[in-house]
Scaffold this motif. Structure first.
Motif, mmCIF file in Angstrom:
data_model
loop_
_atom_site.group_PDB
_atom_site.id
_atom_site.type_symbol
_atom_site.label_atom_id
_atom_site.label_comp_id
_atom_site.label_asym_id
_atom_site.label_seq_id
_atom_site.Cartn_x
_atom_site.Cartn_y
_atom_site.Cartn_z
ATOM 1 N N ARG A 12 0.847 -1.198 0.000
ATOM 2 C CA ARG A 12 0.000 0.000 0.000
ATOM 3 C C ARG A 12 0.884 1.250 0.000
ATOM 4 N NH1 ARG A 12 -4.933 1.836 0.331
ATOM 5 N NH2 ARG A 12 -5.382 3.779 1.403
ATOM 6 N N PRO A 13 0.746 2.090 -1.033
ATOM 7 C CA PRO A 13 1.579 3.297 -1.105
ATOM 8 C C PRO A 13 1.027 4.420 -0.234
ATOM 9 C CG PRO A 13 0.146 3.202 -3.007
ATOM 10 C CD PRO A 13 -0.098 1.942 -2.214
ATOM 11 N N GLU A 14 1.882 5.350 0.113
ATOM 12 C CA GLU A 14 1.465 6.543 0.855
ATOM 13 C C GLU A 14 0.759 7.498 -0.101
ATOM 14 O OE1 GLU A 14 4.647 8.372 3.079
ATOM 15 O OE2 GLU A 14 5.721 6.466 3.117
ATOM 16 N N GLU A 15 -0.206 8.260 0.424
ATOM 17 C CA GLU A 15 -0.890 9.241 -0.416
ATOM 18 C C GLU A 15 0.037 10.378 -0.804
ATOM 19 O OE1 GLU A 15 -4.683 10.513 1.068
ATOM 20 O OE2 GLU A 15 -5.362 8.455 1.371
ATOM 21 N N LEU A 16 0.967 10.716 0.071
ATOM 22 C CA LEU A 16 1.939 11.768 -0.210
ATOM 23 C C LEU A 16 3.297 11.286 0.282
ATOM 24 C CD1 LEU A 16 2.109 14.647 -1.377
ATOM 25 C CD2 LEU A 16 1.965 15.489 0.963
ATOM 26 N N GLN A 17 4.256 11.221 -0.631
ATOM 27 C CA GLN A 17 5.567 10.683 -0.308
ATOM 28 C C GLN A 17 6.649 11.629 -0.821
ATOM 29 O OE1 GLN A 17 6.246 6.987 -2.318
ATOM 30 N NE2 GLN A 17 8.201 6.622 -1.328
ATOM 31 N N LEU A 23 10.102 17.847 -3.537
ATOM 32 C CA LEU A 23 9.310 17.143 -4.552
ATOM 33 C C LEU A 23 8.585 15.965 -3.920
ATOM 34 C CD1 LEU A 23 8.661 17.035 -7.612
ATOM 35 C CD2 LEU A 23 10.588 15.459 -7.839
ATOM 36 N N PHE A 24 7.276 15.875 -4.207
ATOM 37 C CA PHE A 24 6.438 14.806 -3.664
ATOM 38 C C PHE A 24 5.920 13.916 -4.781
ATOM 39 C CE2 PHE A 24 5.158 18.365 -0.639
ATOM 40 C CZ PHE A 24 5.951 17.932 0.398
ATOM 41 N N MET A 25 5.539 12.690 -4.393
ATOM 42 C CA MET A 25 4.727 11.821 -5.232
ATOM 43 C C MET A 25 3.365 11.814 -4.557
ATOM 44 S SD MET A 25 4.403 9.919 -7.908
ATOM 45 C CE MET A 25 6.075 9.569 -8.417
ATOM 46 N N GLN A 26 2.361 12.306 -5.253
ATOM 47 C CA GLN A 26 0.999 12.387 -4.714
ATOM 48 C C GLN A 26 0.178 11.274 -5.350
ATOM 49 O OE1 GLN A 26 -1.238 15.882 -5.856
ATOM 50 N NE2 GLN A 26 -2.435 15.824 -3.987
ATOM 51 N N ARG A 27 -0.615 10.585 -4.539
ATOM 52 C CA ARG A 27 -1.428 9.473 -5.038
ATOM 53 C C ARG A 27 -2.882 9.652 -4.625
ATOM 54 N NH1 ARG A 27 3.410 7.143 -3.115
ATOM 55 N NH2 ARG A 27 4.633 6.207 -4.816
ATOM 56 N N ILE A 30 -6.499 4.974 -4.402
ATOM 57 C CA ILE A 30 -5.712 3.770 -4.121
ATOM 58 C C ILE A 30 -6.671 2.599 -3.900
ATOM 59 C CG2 ILE A 30 -4.054 2.690 -2.562
ATOM 60 C CD1 ILE A 30 -3.083 5.573 -1.889
ATOM 61 N N GLU A 31 -6.514 1.558 -4.704
ATOM 62 C CA GLU A 31 -7.383 0.389 -4.617
ATOM 63 C C GLU A 31 -6.557 -0.879 -4.441
ATOM 64 O OE1 GLU A 31 -10.027 0.086 -7.937
ATOM 65 O OE2 GLU A 31 -10.657 2.168 -7.784
ATOM 66 N N VAL A 50 -3.362 -0.485 -6.933
ATOM 67 C CA VAL A 50 -3.404 0.293 -8.163
ATOM 68 C C VAL A 50 -3.913 1.683 -7.800
ATOM 69 C CG1 VAL A 50 -4.387 0.433 -10.479
ATOM 70 C CG2 VAL A 50 -3.859 -1.797 -9.496
ATOM 71 N N CYS A 51 -3.268 2.712 -8.331
ATOM 72 C CA CYS A 51 -3.667 4.081 -8.015
ATOM 73 C C CYS A 51 -3.262 5.009 -9.142
ATOM 74 C CB CYS A 51 -3.040 4.534 -6.709
ATOM 75 S SG CYS A 51 -1.235 4.593 -6.740
ATOM 76 N N GLU A 52 -3.634 6.258 -8.992
ATOM 77 C CA GLU A 52 -3.172 7.322 -9.875
ATOM 78 C C GLU A 52 -2.111 8.095 -9.111
ATOM 79 O OE1 GLU A 52 -6.840 8.868 -12.448
ATOM 80 O OE2 GLU A 52 -7.223 8.876 -10.285
ATOM 81 N N SER A 53 -1.042 8.479 -9.793
ATOM 82 C CA SER A 53 0.018 9.218 -9.108
ATOM 83 C C SER A 53 0.573 10.313 -10.012
ATOM 84 C CB SER A 53 1.148 8.266 -8.696
ATOM 85 O OG SER A 53 1.754 7.690 -9.831
ATOM 86 N N ARG A 54 1.192 11.298 -9.366
ATOM 87 C CA ARG A 54 1.854 12.383 -10.103
ATOM 88 C C ARG A 54 2.925 12.995 -9.215
ATOM 89 N NH1 ARG A 54 -2.714 17.172 -10.112
ATOM 90 N NH2 ARG A 54 -2.828 17.440 -7.865
ATOM 91 N N GLU A 55 3.923 13.575 -9.875
ATOM 92 C CA GLU A 55 4.936 14.329 -9.158
ATOM 93 C C GLU A 55 4.421 15.748 -8.976
ATOM 94 O OE1 GLU A 55 8.747 14.201 -11.049
ATOM 95 O OE2 GLU A 55 8.821 12.012 -10.978
#
Length: 89
Positions: A12-17, A23-27, A30-31, A50-55
């Motif tokens: 399970r990824p973090e919502e904000l990393q 610089l963050f990876m935002q998600r 998350i399913e 599986v999720c959507e992510s962006r820098e």
């Protein structure tokens, strides 16, 4: 800020990393997806996320947070009241 892309993770990824200084990876969305074993294909059962992510930069993230705090309904009501008081409406 980059466009949203599809991401697959084994855990399970973090919502904000934080991925680099400033610089963050935002998600989002998350399913958890569970896959059954497939003897014909020779694969074991496994779970992935599986999720959507962006820098996104730290300043972009702060700006989006400020925008979300704005209550648009309240702003529209105040603007309408001001127009009524000025006799425009």
């Amino acid at each position: 800020m980059k466009d949203w892309t599809r991401e697959r993770c084994s855990g399970r990824p973090e919502e904000l990393q934080v991925i680099a200084p400033g610089l963050f990876m935002q998600r989002r969305n998350i399913e958890k997806v569970e896959h059954e074993a497939d003897e014909a294909a020779g694969t074991e059962a496994f779970t992935e996320y599986v999720c959507e992510s962006r820098e996104i930069t730290e300043s972009e993230y702060a700006m989006l947070g400020s925008i979300e705090q704005i209550n648009t309904d309240k702003a529209i009501d105040e603007y309408t009241l001001r127009l009524m008081e000025e006799g425009v409406l």
